[in-house]
Design a protein around this motif. Structure first.
Motif, PDB file in Angstrom:
ATOM      1  N   GLY A   1      46.618  81.028  62.799  1.00 28.98           N
ATOM      2  CA  GLY A   1      46.846  80.836  64.223  1.00 28.98           C
ATOM      3  C   GLY A   1      48.270  80.393  64.524  1.00 28.98           C
ATOM      4  N   LEU A   2      48.818  79.562  63.649  1.00 28.41           N
ATOM      5  CA  LEU A   2      50.195  79.103  63.851  1.00 28.41           C
ATOM      6  C   LEU A   2      51.163  80.274  63.774  1.00 28.41           C
ATOM      7  N   GLY A   3      50.923  81.177  62.820  1.00 30.17           N
ATOM      8  CA  GLY A   3      51.780  82.351  62.683  1.00 30.17           C
ATOM      9  C   GLY A   3      51.709  83.219  63.921  1.00 30.17           C
TER      10      GLY A   3
ATOM     11  N   GLU B   1      58.074  72.028  59.737  1.00 29.99           N
ATOM     12  CA  GLU B   1      58.104  70.597  59.467  1.00 29.99           C
ATOM     13  C   GLU B   1      59.453  70.192  58.838  1.00 29.99           C
ATOM     14  N   ILE B   2      59.862  70.932  57.799  1.00 24.46           N
ATOM     15  CA  ILE B   2      61.084  70.570  57.073  1.00 24.46           C
ATOM     16  C   ILE B   2      62.314  70.760  57.956  1.00 24.46           C
ATOM     17  N   ILE B   3      62.385  71.876  58.654  1.00 25.74           N
ATOM     18  CA  ILE B   3      63.599  72.186  59.400  1.00 25.74           C
ATOM     19  C   ILE B   3      63.741  71.253  60.610  1.00 25.74           C
ATOM     20  N   SER B   4      62.635  71.001  61.311  1.00 25.92           N
ATOM     21  CA  SER B   4      62.760  70.090  62.457  1.00 25.92           C
ATOM     22  C   SER B   4      63.165  68.704  61.955  1.00 25.92           C
ATOM     23  N   ASP B   5      62.669  68.351  60.781  1.00 24.92           N
ATOM     24  CA  ASP B   5      63.025  67.078  60.171  1.00 24.92           C
ATOM     25  C   ASP B   5      64.529  66.979  59.907  1.00 24.92           C
ATOM     26  N   VAL B   6      65.103  68.088  59.414  1.00 21.67           N
ATOM     27  CA  VAL B   6      66.543  68.094  59.129  1.00 21.67           C
ATOM     28  C   VAL B   6      67.325  67.801  60.407  1.00 21.67           C
TER      29      VAL B   6
ATOM     30  N   VAL C   1      62.625  79.271  63.555  1.00 23.33           N
ATOM     31  CA  VAL C   1      61.775  79.496  62.388  1.00 23.33           C
ATOM     32  C   VAL C   1      60.652  80.420  62.841  1.00 23.33           C
ATOM     33  N   ARG C   2      60.625  81.635  62.292  1.00 19.61           N
ATOM     34  CA  ARG C   2      59.710  82.637  62.818  1.00 19.61           C
ATOM     35  C   ARG C   2      58.741  83.143  61.779  1.00 19.61           C
ATOM     36  N   PHE C   3      57.514  83.302  62.219  1.00 14.40           N
ATOM     37  CA  PHE C   3      56.551  84.035  61.417  1.00 14.40           C
ATOM     38  C   PHE C   3      56.650  85.494  61.863  1.00 14.40           C
ATOM     39  N   VAL C   4      57.019  86.385  60.948  1.00 18.61           N
ATOM     40  CA  VAL C   4      57.224  87.776  61.357  1.00 18.61           C
ATOM     41  C   VAL C   4      55.958  88.595  61.133  1.00 18.61           C
TER      42      VAL C   4
ATOM     43  N   PRO D   1      51.528  82.086  56.827  1.00 19.65           N
ATOM     44  CA  PRO D   1      51.339  81.036  57.825  1.00 19.65           C
ATOM     45  C   PRO D   1      51.473  79.614  57.263  1.00 19.65           C
ATOM     46  N   ALA D   2      51.034  79.399  56.028  1.00 16.37           N
ATOM     47  CA  ALA D   2      51.146  78.050  55.466  1.00 16.37           C
ATOM     48  C   ALA D   2      52.611  77.702  55.204  1.00 16.37           C
ATOM     49  N   VAL D   3      53.376  78.670  54.695  1.00 19.99           N
ATOM     50  CA  VAL D   3      54.805  78.435  54.478  1.00 19.99           C
ATOM     51  C   VAL D   3      55.487  78.175  55.818  1.00 19.99           C
ATOM     52  N   TYR D   4      55.022  78.904  56.847  1.00 18.01           N
ATOM     53  CA  TYR D   4      55.585  78.730  58.181  1.00 18.01           C
ATOM     54  C   TYR D   4      55.397  77.288  58.651  1.00 18.01           C
TER      55      TYR D   4
END
Lengths: 237, 332, 297, 283
Positions: free
Chosen positions: C114-116, D108-113, D128-131, D100-103
């Motif tokens: 869903g997030l994707g 999380e990581i990038i917003s943290d940076v 950060v995009r899920f394509v 999706p899990a990597v997304y």
């Protein structure tokens, strides 16, 4: 026009659309690309339930009634706990609670990395064993391997091969030592040789991959000329 | 691009500066022409099978009639060029030898089981046309369908084959039934009971299986196998899978289009004594007089011309560089 | 208790952990468990900051610990059925639970899809709302998603109520539509995109493969020999010319075999050994939550 | 109770390796400077970001198409470094993701940076995009992004398969600087052909230690080197043992003639295949 020809033609148009990028970026490519990404996302949504969640989660949680051919399957309610765990991932866009998304991520990662140790044993260790090649030849049997070799003997020509094998293996491994500052000439030479010998492996990969990629193109051309044109349009062969 | 370049070009520079589009166009023309020529002339090109394909062929020819082979087919039509040729050859051999098989996909590619079933239907149609017995679903082969996660499936099969496979297939004239009632599956209890485990793949699933499956050594006729796992892979995965073959983690490997042609060649000619590197005295009759050359051979000419084109272009580039360097004054 | 959460042919024994399909007892248990799960989730929202990192670390450790245990715990002999000792019971438990735990990471990843989809909708939705460049293509993209999803699910539902024999005779409207979208378009697009690489390989090789250094010379000449050895016509011509000269070792098939078994194999193996060890180290760092920065910052 | 598949010696070797890695991580926490050899591709990262800043074009990052695993996390750790540098120069970034899990982790990581750098307002979640999670739809989508946004620097680090060359050639055709690495050795030669800088093999894993000099990572790297030396030692010990046994002959029980040892009779084979001895005992 029958259905199978329509299907072939749709495939042909899609192929041409994507191939058009070879000339340059254009609107036709952009259209095909967006359809492609859209269809793929749509299919992911379908597969989400039909392939993954239905069988791996829902059926196990709810069980299955008896049918003509199989008995009753009991449902196990603890599977339902996976849902709230998964939902915690959606907190990622909430600044205050975004840490909670790390719980499902941590569990997925744990489940994946926990398998690494076992995988290493079955994957790499047998190869290490296979790398332990003997290098003392049995000289009385002749130099080259004949068509009917003596069982268990090591011919001098094989010995040369084994020495090259071991040299390659050890020098390439030495190239990947990062934390040692090699001062001796020997070790510097060894890492350099390792890098060079590595290129042989990459060259071989290149050759093999070229075969695959060209075959894919050949297959596409077979699709266009033989399946679409000759068999589809001209109804031959 | 070339037309906007004001300075006159030397021959050496020209050799190096074909535009991308030109190169692409040449490739399309060369490949299309070869495919069409091959189709209409029905060429049979020579081939020399390598050790990996020989061992693979030896194993599927040695396995006793009536045993069950697992075929994990993880390929779809996107790698049809290489995988379909290999898969078709494999099926022809198994059917001619009356070996039962269960086919399934364990890579989460929902389309793969259907692709496999389509290929089986095609081969079956050819068999009927040639007057051979039709291979019957349920009695001679079953489709186990899709297992979405290869890692989990392999682990589960190792732990308990019977519970790992919880699928149905359709007997002739009956509703879908538990596959364990099929003649193909009923004798199997643990994973070592299967005859061979053959993987047809275009991806890394070979790693997954090697990491997780383990078979007891077995001897079929003259062929001793240290494992029952064998692979048919695309050229890309060839070098890596070949490592597993070299260390005997798999019994044989068929690599890419060339591998498909090798198997077709072995089907035609068999293995004569002294030909096999691994089993020197092994002698296997082929299937002379049957339709052995198929999709592999249909593409083989185009592979030659396309690779030839690549070699010519690389040589052109290098000669061009060498000429340019010589003109601009030594090794500048 | 029965740890084997799997389908069994006989009528299952019901206990606290399971229930008959469709029975009110099972439904009640599922609903209660779901409420408890959501309750825990809400409770976690108020977890103190200092507890957060240990909680994540604990989740990772427990999840990975299962596989580590099943790797290192000795297996129990199959033949014995009676008189298991404690350690053997653990081994059997680990073996039984394997097929249950095996699916968890897939199920969890599926919940995250869903997030994707949200990401796709967000990027393209904004483009349409703001009428940015190419917004019309984004409309096409949404249309494709919806079409594929509708036909995919409709066909699947249809199939649930059909027997295989009927499908073969008359493919329905939904089946035709799904077939056209999936087989006709998506699969062909996959194949076309895949085969584009052939063009790219050719142009990259033409542009970049120059004999400039020792490395490139080695790479290029090996690639050349391997490619020639994959061309049956070249092999048989070369082998015919070489004959039995130097013990038959100058045949192209012999040369490529030599490179394959003595140079290519150890080279690639050594790279993979390095990668394998590095992956193992990374896995241990993640499992024990030793990484700073990135995930655990 | 038995380790039937593997035997205890293999278990001990594996545990020994894990111990060496953990020991060195602990050891490194106390010390400051540990040596890591120069890795050419990594020095190019700053150069590539600098160039895209000059041109005012975005930096593209792709962490491969693999599932959420050690490789993707490693790639995202390197991208965290790249993002930090890019954020300081107010350079736009694009991270394209296929799982999706990597997304989720990447968000999380990038917003943290950005938060850590105090630039939270510059962070755009859409960067950060899920394509797509389908390999070639992903390839088509990313190619489209490269063409349309004319990215000036591209980083392809992670688990890449066939799509690697599609990305690399597309980026090359618009003249982007490319730093690339695939844990799939099959793709490395193509990155070598088409990219400016390539990390080979586990240079990819050394990268985060090299960039961050974080004691945990550096220590782990030292531990990995110890493991490699252990593997080298094992191979050397093995080939010496096998070589010593090679000339050995014994009398064949069936024919009564002298013959060389069979594979299964060698010491090394028996160590690695304990099930052989167990089967004999069972008989």
């Amino acid at each position: 026009m029958d259905y199978s020809f329509i299907k072939l033609t749709v495939g042909l148009i899609a192929t041409i659309g994507l191939y058009s990028i070879l000339y340059r970026e254009n609107k036709f490519y952009r259209l095909t690309e967006h359809i492609f990404v859209g269809l793929a996302a749509g299919w992911s949504l379908v597969a989400l339930w039909t392939v993954t969640l239905k069988d791996m989660w829902w059926s196990k949680m709810m069980g299955a009634e008896a049918s003509e051919t199989s008995g009753v399957v009991a449902g196990y309610w603890p599977y339902v706990f996976l849902l709230p765990i998964g939902l915690m991932g959606y907190f990622v866009f909430n600044r205050k609670h975004s840490w909670m998304s790390r719980i499902p991520i941590g569990i997925i990662l744990g489940l994946v990395v926990g398998q690494e140790a076992g995988a290493w044993l079955k994957r790499d260790l047998p190869q290490i064993e296979a790398a332990m090649k003997p290098i003392v030849p049995n000289t009385e049997v002749g130099f080259f391997v004949p068509t009917d070799p003596v069982a268990g003997a090591l011919y001098p020509s094989q010995m040369l091969g084994n020495i090259i094998f071991l040299t390659t293996m050890l020098t390439v491994l030495s190239y990947f030592l990062f934390s040692f500052d090699f001062k001796t000439k020997f070790m510097q030479k060894s890492t350099l040789t390792g890098r060079w010998l590595l290129m042989i492996g990459f060259g071989a990969i290149f050759g093999n991959t070229v075969m695959t990629r060209f075959t894919l193109l050949i297959d596409r051309m077979y699709f266009v000329w033989i399946e679409w044109l000759i068999q589809g349009v001209f109804k031959m062969g | 691009m070339a037309t906007n370049d004001p300075t006159p070009r030397s021959f050496g520079q020209r050799l190096q500066s074909l535009s991308r589009q030109t190169v692409y166009l040449i490739l399309i023309i060369v490949v299309s022409a070869s495919v069409l020529i091959s189709k209409f002339m029905g060429l049979t090109l020579p081939n020399k099978p390598g050790a990996g394909s020989q061992d693979f062929f030896a194993a599927i020819m040695a396995i006793p009639e009536g045993s069950t082979v697992f075929i994990q087919s993880d390929v779809t039509n996107s790698t049809r060029g290489e995988s379909a040729g290999q898969f078709e050859a494999l099926l022809r051999i198994l059917m001619r030898r009356n070996i039962k098989f269960a086919v399934f996909c364990a890579s989460g590619e929902p389309q793969a089981p259907q692709v496999a079933i389509d290929v089986i239907a095609r081969i079956n149609a050819q068999r009927i046309a040639n007057g051979e017995r039709a291979y019957e679903r349920w009695n001679d082969w079953v489709s186990l369908g899709l297992f979405p996660d290869g890692r989990a499936t392999a682990k589960a099969m190792m732990a308990n084959l019977r519970t790992a496979i919880d699928k149905k297939d359709t007997p002739p004239g009956k509703p879908p039934t538990d596959v364990w009632q099929s003649p193909v599956m009923e004798k199997l209890k643990v994973i070592d009971d299967i005859g061979l485990y053959i993987l047809v793949t275009a991806s890394k699933t070979s790693d997954i299986l090697v990491e997780r499956l383990k078979f007891a050594p077995v001897t079929y006729g003259d062929v001793p196998l240290r494992t029952k796992l064998g692979c048919m892979v695309t050229g890309v995965m060839g070098p890596e899978t070949n490592n597993y073959y070299r260390s005997s983690q798999i019994f044989g490997v068929v690599i890419g289009l060339n591998g498909a042609v090798e198997i077709e060649h072995l089907m035609e000619n068999g293995i004569k004594p002294g030909q096999s590197e691994t089993y020197r005295s092994l002698s296997i009759e082929g299937f002379k007089g049957m339709q052995n050359y198929a999709r592999g051979m249909a593409y083989y000419l185009a592979l030659h011309t396309a690779m030839g084109l690549l070699i010519v272009l690389v040589i052109m580039g290098n000669v061009g560089m060498w000429l340019t360097r010589r003109q601009t004054g030594g090794g500048a | 208790m029965n740890w084997l959460f799997l389908a069994q042919a006989e009528t299952p024994e019901y206990n606290f952990w399971n229930g008959a399909p469709g029975s009110p007892a099972l439904l009640t248990k599922v609903v209660i468990a779901l409420l408890v799960g959501i309750g825990i989730m809400i409770a976690l929202m108020f977890a103190p900051t200092r507890l957060r990192r240990p909680l994540v670390a604990l989740a990772t450790f427990v999840a990975g610990g299962f596989w580590m245990a099943s790797t290192f715990w000795p297996t129990a002999p199959d033949a014995v059925t009676e008189g298991r000792n404690a350690s053997e019971k653990v081994a059997i438990f680990l073996k039984d639970v394997t097929s249950v735990v095996a699916d968890f990471s897939n199920v969890l990843t599926a919940f995250l899809l869903g997030l994707g989809i949200y990401s796709i909708v967000s990027v393209h939705g904004k483009r349409i709302l703001k009428r940015q460049q190419d917004w019309s293509f984004s409309v096409v993209l949404f249309a494709s998603i919806v079409l594929m999803a509708i036909f995919g699910y409709a066909d699947w539902m249809d199939e649930q109520n059909r027997t295989a024999a009927v499908t073969a005779l008359s493919p329905g409207f939904w089946n035709r539509g799904r077939d056209l979208l999936f087989d006709g378009m998506l699969q062909n697009m996959d194949a076309a995109m895949f085969s584009l690489i052939a063009f790219f390989i050719l142009s990259a090789a033409y542009r970049a493969f120059r004999i400039r250094s020792v490395e490139s010379t080695i790479l290029l000449s090996t690639a050349l020999i391997v490619m020639l050895s994959l061309m049956g016509v070249v092999v048989s011509a070369w082998d015919g010319l070489a004959g039995d000269f130097a013990g038959g070792n100058l045949k192209l098939s012999e040369i490529s075999k030599f490179i394959n078994s003595n140079l290519q194999t150890p080279g690639i193996q050594a790279v993979k050994f390095g990668l394998g060890i590095a992956t193992l180290a990374m896995a241990m760092r993640i499992w024990l939550s030793l990484e700073r920065g990135g995930l655990n910052s | 109770m038995q380790w039937k598949d593997t035997g205890w010696i293999q278990m001990v070797f594996l545990l020994g390796m894990i111990f060496m890695i953990l020991l060195n991580i602990k050891r490194a926490k106390g010390t400051k400077e540990l040596y890591i050899r120069r890795i050419a591709g990594l020095n190019a990262i700053d150069e590539a970001i600098g160039r895209s800043t000059e041109m005012g074009k975005p930096v593209l990052m792709v962490p491969g198409i693999g599932d959420l695993n050690a490789i993707s996390i490693q790639a995202l750790n390197i991208f965290a470094y790249v993002t930090r540098t890019a954020a300081r120069f107010a350079n736009p970034i694009r991270i394209c993701i296929a799982n999706p899990a990597v997304y989720t982790v990447a968000q999380e990581i990038i917003s943290d940076v950005y938060q850590k750098e105090g630039l939270g307002d510059r962070y755009d979640p859409d960067s950060v995009r899920f394509v797509s999670d389908r390999q070639f739809a992903f390839a088509a989508g990313v190619s489209g992004i490269i063409h349309r946004e004319q990215t000036a620097a591209t980083f392809f680090l992670g688990e890449f398969f066939a799509e690697s060359l599609i990305f690399a050639e597309t980026a090359n055709s618009i003249g982007a600087i490319q730093v690339a690495s695939s844990t799939e050795t099959t793709q490395t030669p193509f990155f070598i052909a088409a990219c400016d800088y390539v990390l080979i093999g586990d240079e990819f894993y050394a990268a985060s230690a090299y960039l961050s000099r974080e004691p945990v990572l550096v220590g782990s790297l030292v531990g990995q080197d110890w493991c490699k030396i252990a593997v080298i030692g094992l191979i050397i010990g093995g080939f010496i043992t096998n070589s010593i046994e090679q000339p050995k002959m014994l009398k064949d029980e069936e024919s009564g003639k002298m013959r060389y040892l069979k594979r299964e009779e060698r010491l090394i084979y028996r160590i690695f295949h304990p099930e052989v001895d167990q089967e004999k005992e069972a008989k």
